[in-house]
Design a protein around this motif. Structure first.
Motif, PDB file in Angstrom:
ATOM      1  N   ARG A  87       0.840  -1.191   0.000  1.00  0.00           N
ATOM      2  CA  ARG A  87       0.000   0.000   0.000  1.00  0.00           C
ATOM      3  C   ARG A  87       0.880   1.248   0.000  1.00  0.00           C
ATOM      4  NH1 ARG A  87      -4.505  -0.102   4.526  1.00  0.00           N
ATOM      5  NH2 ARG A  87      -5.019   1.823   3.401  1.00  0.00           N
ATOM      6  N   PRO A  88       0.439   2.310  -0.668  1.00  0.00           N
ATOM      7  CA  PRO A  88       1.212   3.555  -0.643  1.00  0.00           C
ATOM      8  C   PRO A  88       1.210   4.149   0.756  1.00  0.00           C
ATOM      9  CG  PRO A  88      -0.929   3.914  -1.664  1.00  0.00           C
ATOM     10  CD  PRO A  88      -0.801   2.432  -1.460  1.00  0.00           C
ATOM     11  N   MET A  89       2.272   4.908   1.073  1.00  0.00           N
ATOM     12  CA  MET A  89       2.365   5.516   2.396  1.00  0.00           C
ATOM     13  C   MET A  89       3.023   6.882   2.313  1.00  0.00           C
ATOM     14  SD  MET A  89       5.545   3.452   4.191  1.00  0.00           S
ATOM     15  CE  MET A  89       5.109   1.805   3.592  1.00  0.00           C
ATOM     16  N   HIS A  90       2.763   7.687   3.324  1.00  0.00           N
ATOM     17  CA  HIS A  90       3.412   8.979   3.496  1.00  0.00           C
ATOM     18  C   HIS A  90       4.479   8.795   4.573  1.00  0.00           C
ATOM     19  CE1 HIS A  90       0.117  11.152   1.341  1.00  0.00           C
ATOM     20  NE2 HIS A  90      -0.596  10.134   1.808  1.00  0.00           N
ATOM     21  N   ILE A  91       5.749   9.017   4.214  1.00  0.00           N
ATOM     22  CA  ILE A  91       6.848   8.769   5.153  1.00  0.00           C
ATOM     23  C   ILE A  91       7.350  10.084   5.729  1.00  0.00           C
ATOM     24  CG2 ILE A  91       9.176   7.831   5.403  1.00  0.00           C
ATOM     25  CD1 ILE A  91       8.539   5.836   3.236  1.00  0.00           C
ATOM     26  N   LEU A  92       7.607  10.082   7.042  1.00  0.00           N
ATOM     27  CA  LEU A  92       8.201  11.244   7.682  1.00  0.00           C
ATOM     28  C   LEU A  92       9.671  11.346   7.295  1.00  0.00           C
ATOM     29  CD1 LEU A  92       6.705  11.202  11.295  1.00  0.00           C
ATOM     30  CD2 LEU A  92       6.276  12.866   9.492  1.00  0.00           C
ATOM     31  N   VAL A  93      10.056  12.499   6.773  1.00  0.00           N
ATOM     32  CA  VAL A  93      11.424  12.747   6.292  1.00  0.00           C
ATOM     33  C   VAL A  93      11.928  14.030   6.937  1.00  0.00           C
ATOM     34  CG1 VAL A  93      12.843  13.112   4.239  1.00  0.00           C
ATOM     35  CG2 VAL A  93      10.794  11.693   4.086  1.00  0.00           C
ATOM     36  N   LYS A  94      13.186  14.040   7.338  1.00  0.00           N
ATOM     37  CA  LYS A  94      13.718  15.234   8.000  1.00  0.00           C
ATOM     38  C   LYS A  94      13.578  16.449   7.081  1.00  0.00           C
ATOM     39  CE  LYS A  94      18.613  14.464   6.817  1.00  0.00           C
ATOM     40  NZ  LYS A  94      19.960  14.292   7.379  1.00  0.00           N
ATOM     41  N   GLN A  95      13.191  17.572   7.665  1.00  0.00           N
ATOM     42  CA  GLN A  95      12.831  18.746   6.878  1.00  0.00           C
ATOM     43  C   GLN A  95      14.000  19.311   6.083  1.00  0.00           C
ATOM     44  OE1 GLN A  95      11.339  21.629   9.633  1.00  0.00           O
ATOM     45  NE2 GLN A  95      13.351  22.171  10.449  1.00  0.00           N
ATOM     46  N   GLU A  96      15.233  19.030   6.509  1.00  0.00           N
ATOM     47  CA  GLU A  96      16.400  19.537   5.779  1.00  0.00           C
ATOM     48  C   GLU A  96      16.478  19.009   4.352  1.00  0.00           C
ATOM     49  OE1 GLU A  96      17.562  19.486  10.170  1.00  0.00           O
ATOM     50  OE2 GLU A  96      16.392  18.262   8.776  1.00  0.00           O
ATOM     51  N   MET A  97      15.806  17.901   4.076  1.00  0.00           N
ATOM     52  CA  MET A  97      15.853  17.315   2.736  1.00  0.00           C
ATOM     53  C   MET A  97      14.853  17.958   1.780  1.00  0.00           C
ATOM     54  SD  MET A  97      16.512  13.271   3.548  1.00  0.00           S
ATOM     55  CE  MET A  97      16.953  12.903   1.850  1.00  0.00           C
ATOM     56  N   PHE A  98      13.967  18.806   2.316  1.00  0.00           N
ATOM     57  CA  PHE A  98      12.958  19.440   1.471  1.00  0.00           C
ATOM     58  C   PHE A  98      13.497  20.740   0.885  1.00  0.00           C
ATOM     59  CE2 PHE A  98      10.483  16.383   3.708  1.00  0.00           C
ATOM     60  CZ  PHE A  98       9.378  16.112   2.912  1.00  0.00           C
ATOM     61  N   LYS A  99      14.565  20.614   0.103  1.00  0.00           N
ATOM     62  CA  LYS A  99      15.192  21.760  -0.556  1.00  0.00           C
ATOM     63  C   LYS A  99      15.466  21.415  -2.012  1.00  0.00           C
ATOM     64  CE  LYS A  99      17.557  23.397   3.649  1.00  0.00           C
ATOM     65  NZ  LYS A  99      18.879  23.667   4.272  1.00  0.00           N
ATOM     66  N   GLY A 100      15.375  22.415  -2.863  1.00  0.00           N
ATOM     67  CA  GLY A 100      15.711  22.231  -4.269  1.00  0.00           C
ATOM     68  C   GLY A 100      14.870  21.165  -4.946  1.00  0.00           C
ATOM     69  N   PHE A 101      15.483  20.499  -5.922  1.00  0.00           N
ATOM     70  CA  PHE A 101      14.763  19.501  -6.714  1.00  0.00           C
ATOM     71  C   PHE A 101      14.304  18.328  -5.853  1.00  0.00           C
ATOM     72  CE2 PHE A 101      14.852  15.595  -9.283  1.00  0.00           C
ATOM     73  CZ  PHE A 101      13.817  15.888 -10.171  1.00  0.00           C
ATOM     74  N   LEU A 102      15.179  17.864  -4.939  1.00  0.00           N
ATOM     75  CA  LEU A 102      14.795  16.741  -4.085  1.00  0.00           C
ATOM     76  C   LEU A 102      13.580  17.097  -3.247  1.00  0.00           C
ATOM     77  CD1 LEU A 102      15.216  13.950  -2.875  1.00  0.00           C
ATOM     78  CD2 LEU A 102      16.882  14.952  -1.288  1.00  0.00           C
ATOM     79  N   GLY A 103      13.557  18.316  -2.733  1.00  0.00           N
ATOM     80  CA  GLY A 103      12.405  18.745  -1.948  1.00  0.00           C
ATOM     81  C   GLY A 103      11.125  18.733  -2.756  1.00  0.00           C
ATOM     82  N   GLN A 104      11.217  19.146  -4.023  1.00  0.00           N
ATOM     83  CA  GLN A 104      10.044  19.126  -4.891  1.00  0.00           C
ATOM     84  C   GLN A 104       9.556  17.699  -5.119  1.00  0.00           C
ATOM     85  OE1 GLN A 104      10.970  21.265  -8.480  1.00  0.00           O
ATOM     86  NE2 GLN A 104      11.611  23.109  -7.404  1.00  0.00           N
ATOM     87  N   VAL A 105      10.504  16.773  -5.297  1.00  0.00           N
ATOM     88  CA  VAL A 105      10.142  15.374  -5.506  1.00  0.00           C
ATOM     89  C   VAL A 105       9.484  14.799  -4.254  1.00  0.00           C
ATOM     90  CG1 VAL A 105      11.054  13.049  -5.900  1.00  0.00           C
ATOM     91  CG2 VAL A 105      11.922  14.979  -7.238  1.00  0.00           C
TER      92      VAL A 105
END
Length: 226
Positions: free
Chosen positions: A53-71
């Protein structure tokens, strides 16, 4: 978020060779909390790709930058402040209340993956949402004395196993703190036991325990890395 499912499958079965067991233990409908052990930065994506099943995973906020953050944002992943983030937990509860799934690596930081200790975020979610917790053993994403930031070579064998779902609830006359502590202990025991069972089943050991010293632990967060 639908497009990210094939990407996860490609990671697990084209880039790497992942054996997946226990899919039948995952409830086919309603909210589910996936709680995985944490040995590598690949654990989140590998768990995502292996899940039925699809899931929403908690990811450290520092990774939500630039292209990776958009993905990450486009694929439905959720940012979390590693210093402690009730907002992220509340967002996870809203996802669960909507009947969807959340993925957490409750050890908080990458280490041996034995689930010797977990933070309280997963217990809070389980008690406040009523969602069952499925322990997930992830093996092979880091081996032996490999550095915590090492990237496994393509073609390596991984093993992902979904354990029996665990449902927790507050007991009559039990304080909130006692309920939280009990739930955390039950989840930790279920995850640690499932990891050991999966080691016996797959023959894949955990990495060396003393590798944890290479990373500063962050207490109180649902997950250190995606």
């Amino acid at each position: 978020m639908a497009w990210s499912r094939p990407v996860g499958w490609i990671l697990d079965h084209v880039v790497y060779r992942t054996t997946v067991t226990g899919k039948e233990n995952v409830p086919t409908g309603g909210p589910v909390i996936f709680a995985g052990n944490h040995i590598s930065f690949l654990d989140g994506p590998v768990m995502f790709g292996a899940s039925p099943r699809p899931m929403h995973i908690l990811v450290k906020q520092e990774m939500f930058k630039g292209f990776l953050g958009q993905v990450l944002t486009a694929s439905g992943q959720l940012p979390v402040d590693r210093r402690g983030d009730r907002t992220a937990l509340q967002r996870c509860k809203e996802v669960l209340d909507a009947g969807r799934c959340v993925g957490i690596l409750p050890e908080g930081t990458r280490g041996s993956g034995a689930a010797a200790d977990i933070n309280g975020g997963v217990a809070w979610l389980a008690l406040n949402s009523g969602a069952p917790v499925v322990p997930v053993a992830i093996l092979g994403t880091r081996r032996g004395a490999e550095h915590l930031d090492s990237v496994p070579r393509p073609g390596r064998r991984f093993h992902v196993s979904f354990g029996n779902a665990l449902t927790l609830a507050r007991r009559a006359g039990e304080s909130g703190r006692v309920s939280m502590d009990r739930a955390a202990l039950e989840i930790r025991a279920a995850l640690a036991g499932h990891v050991q069972d999966s080691i016996q089943l797959s023959g894949q050991p955990l990495p060396f325990a003393d590798a944890r010293q290479d990373l500063t632990a962050v207490a109180g967060t649902p997950a250190d890395d995606h």
